[in-house]
Structures are given as structure tokens and as C-alpha cells.
Design a protein around this motif. Sequence first.
Motif, PDB file in Angstrom:
ATOM      1  N   ALA A 115       0.857  -1.195   0.000  1.00 26.09           N
ATOM      2  CA  ALA A 115       0.000   0.000   0.000  1.00 26.09           C
ATOM      3  C   ALA A 115       0.886   1.236   0.000  1.00 26.09           C
ATOM      4  O   ALA A 115       1.904   1.283   0.692  1.00 26.09           O
ATOM      5  N   GLY A 116       0.522   2.219  -0.781  1.00 35.10           N
ATOM      6  CA  GLY A 116       1.276   3.471  -0.818  1.00 35.10           C
ATOM      7  C   GLY A 116       2.408   3.470  -1.819  1.00 35.10           C
ATOM      8  O   GLY A 116       2.885   4.538  -2.229  1.00 35.10           O
ATOM      9  N   ALA A 117       2.858   2.288  -2.237  1.00 36.12           N
ATOM     10  CA  ALA A 117       3.946   2.206  -3.227  1.00 36.12           C
ATOM     11  C   ALA A 117       3.356   2.366  -4.626  1.00 36.12           C
ATOM     12  O   ALA A 117       2.197   2.038  -4.854  1.00 36.12           O
ATOM     13  N   ILE A 159      -7.077  -6.880   1.159  1.00 37.25           N
ATOM     14  CA  ILE A 159      -7.508  -6.248  -0.090  1.00 37.25           C
ATOM     15  C   ILE A 159      -6.401  -6.410  -1.128  1.00 37.25           C
ATOM     16  O   ILE A 159      -5.215  -6.253  -0.814  1.00 37.25           O
ATOM     17  N   PHE A 160      -6.815  -6.704  -2.343  1.00 36.27           N
ATOM     18  CA  PHE A 160      -5.866  -6.813  -3.454  1.00 36.27           C
ATOM     19  C   PHE A 160      -6.388  -5.983  -4.614  1.00 36.27           C
ATOM     20  O   PHE A 160      -7.592  -5.913  -4.836  1.00 36.27           O
ATOM     21  N   ASN A 161      -5.476  -5.331  -5.311  1.00 37.71           N
ATOM     22  CA  ASN A 161      -5.816  -4.669  -6.568  1.00 37.71           C
ATOM     23  C   ASN A 161      -5.101  -5.443  -7.673  1.00 37.71           C
ATOM     24  O   ASN A 161      -3.881  -5.323  -7.845  1.00 37.71           O
ATOM     25  N   ASP A 162      -5.875  -6.259  -8.376  1.00 42.07           N
ATOM     26  CA  ASP A 162      -5.330  -7.162  -9.405  1.00 42.07           C
ATOM     27  C   ASP A 162      -5.106  -6.361 -10.687  1.00 42.07           C
ATOM     28  O   ASP A 162      -5.760  -6.582 -11.710  1.00 42.07           O
ATOM     29  N   VAL A 163      -4.181  -5.413 -10.595  1.00 43.87           N
ATOM     30  CA  VAL A 163      -3.931  -4.508 -11.734  1.00 43.87           C
ATOM     31  C   VAL A 163      -3.471  -5.335 -12.940  1.00 43.87           C
ATOM     32  O   VAL A 163      -2.577  -6.172 -12.830  1.00 43.87           O
ATOM     33  N   GLY A 185       0.631  -5.381  -8.408  1.00 42.02           N
ATOM     34  CA  GLY A 185      -0.234  -6.124  -7.486  1.00 42.02           C
ATOM     35  C   GLY A 185      -0.266  -5.519  -6.092  1.00 42.02           C
ATOM     36  O   GLY A 185       0.269  -6.087  -5.147  1.00 42.02           O
ATOM     37  N   PRO A 186      -0.936  -4.365  -5.914  1.00 41.17           N
ATOM     38  CA  PRO A 186      -1.040  -3.811  -4.559  1.00 41.17           C
ATOM     39  C   PRO A 186      -1.802  -4.760  -3.633  1.00 41.17           C
ATOM     40  O   PRO A 186      -2.857  -5.291  -4.005  1.00 41.17           O
ATOM     41  N   LEU A 187      -1.243  -4.960  -2.431  1.00 40.46           N
ATOM     42  CA  LEU A 187      -1.823  -5.902  -1.463  1.00 40.46           C
ATOM     43  C   LEU A 187      -1.753  -5.292  -0.067  1.00 40.46           C
ATOM     44  O   LEU A 187      -0.717  -4.781   0.341  1.00 40.46           O
ATOM     45  N   GLY A 188      -2.876  -5.375   0.666  1.00 35.73           N
ATOM     46  CA  GLY A 188      -2.878  -4.915   2.053  1.00 35.73           C
ATOM     47  C   GLY A 188      -3.703  -3.652   2.241  1.00 35.73           C
ATOM     48  O   GLY A 188      -4.676  -3.453   1.538  1.00 35.73           O
ATOM     49  N   PRO A 189      -3.319  -2.706   3.124  1.00 33.87           N
ATOM     50  CA  PRO A 189      -2.194  -2.872   4.039  1.00 33.87           C
ATOM     51  C   PRO A 189      -2.513  -3.779   5.233  1.00 33.87           C
ATOM     52  O   PRO A 189      -1.600  -4.365   5.794  1.00 33.87           O
TER      53      PRO A 189
END
Length: 288
Positions: A115-117, A159-163, A185-189
Motif C-alpha cells: 500500500a502506498g507504493a 484487499i488486493f488490486n489485481d492490476v 499487485g497492490p496488497l494490504g495494508p
Amino acid sequence: MKLMMFETDRVTHLGVVDGETVIDLAACNGTLPQTLHELVAGGPEGLGIVARAADGAPDEVRRPLDKVTPALPLPRPGKFICVGLNYALHAKEGGHDIPEYPSLFVRWPTSLVAAGAPVTLPRASEQLDYEGELTIVIGKRGRHIAEADALSHVFGYTIFNDVSVRAYQRKTSQWTAGKNFDGTGPLGPVVVTQDDLPPGASGLRITTRVNGETRQDSNTSDMIFPPARIIAILSEIMTLEPGDIIATGTPSGVAHAMDPPGWMKAGDEVEVEIEGIGVLRNPVAAET
Ligand code: MG
């Protein structure tokens, strides 16, 4: 309980989120689990030990939540399995029939970001799409798990964002390429333990926003294959192990179904919010 990994002084710590603070477990007691993976793999008694340590934690072990840098909750999961086309309206918007068996694909850890990256807009394509997804963290090993018993194998949810890079996803009949670009693949936080959510994390609103504009707005109860069914299906194939991650698919409203497509661009901010879990927020930056 809400758990997260966070970075401070270039070291990652396991923390318990309490209101606007995160309790640094390493500062509480050096014998506590140092990572979320260690806690998950250590079995159910670990949660009780962590809860007791966090209960009444003094101010000196609390960090302001908005001052810590989130890290990936589980940076090297043994398996990261994704379910595709698990919401009827999303299957339809992509031109697919309602599936009778879930579409399965995998992610490698090099595609994940905290998250945040920044999410990376790759050099290879501008077709960068978001997919907000409820995500299961497995807590108990099992094979041939009955659907009725499946939720006892869940540690919690995140939470995942399956970009997805759609141009590459659609080059072939399977989706590995379009789902595994670095930094997509944002995951978390946070990981919320299953006891703090409804059974199967059902009935939770799930929304995705790009620059504050709502693009996806659905409910986890609209899944075709809910978490218990997914676990039963997967465990027919493979042994599920503590720390394995299963992303459960995304609702309708993705960028490629818009006219014109609403691809994410460098400088955008994408957020996925799931009721009872939190917000996963990332900027988008071009690959250098
Ligand atoms: Mg997906």
C-alpha cells in the motif's frame, strides 16, 4: 484484530492496528512473532498471545498510523492464486458467459507492491486496468476440504488490486502475462482476522476509485463462487498452506469496459475500499 506489516528505519515490523495507531509488537516483547507470516504459520494460539500483548499497550510502543510506511503483509506467499470472472456483471462486461467453474491463474511475488507504493505503468503497454478484490489469507493447512469446513481454514481477509495489463492478458487464452508485470499487485495494508468479519466476509461493500471517481461499486455477496466454495475447489487440486493467498475476483466497472477505456495513467491515484477491512491506496507511476 487488524494486523499489518510496516517499515520503520528500513526494518519491517508486525503491528496491531488500534484506532489511529499501530502497536509495534517487536517493541512490546521481543519473543512475539516478528512477521505476519510467522504469526499465521505458528497456529491459532499465536493470535491469543498477540492479542494479550496488544491489550493495553502503552503509548511508547504505539506509532501513528499515518506516519508508518506499510509493507507487504505477506511478501513471499507460498501460493498466490487468483480467481477470475467471479462476479456475473464483470463476466458479462468482458464478453464472457457466467462460468460454471472458476477461472484460476497465479501471481508471482515480483508483481506485488505494498500500500502506498507506486503501481507501475509499464513501458510495454498503456492498457493499465484496476481490479479491486476481497482476498483470503489461509491459516490452516488442508487438502480435500469440504465446503462446510472451509472457513475454518481462513486466517483472515485483506484487499488486493489485481492490476492488469489488458493488451498482454488478451495475447493468449491464459492470463499469466497480463497479470504479472512488476509492480502491478497492490496488497494490504491490513489483514483482518476472520472473527472480526461476517462468515466468508460476505455482505461487504467493495469499491474502487481512480482519482476519487468511483469506478467499481459492488458487494462481496455478489460473488458466483464465495470463499468457502473457492477453498473447497482449490483444495481438490492442491494442499492449501498457512500464508497462501487467494484473490477472489473483481466486480464490474473495470477500465477496459468503459467507452473510451478509462486506463490508469502516471500520476493517478487508485483506491480499493472494502467495508470492515479498510482502504488500499496507491499512486501510479511510469516505469523508468
Ligand atoms: Mg482479478
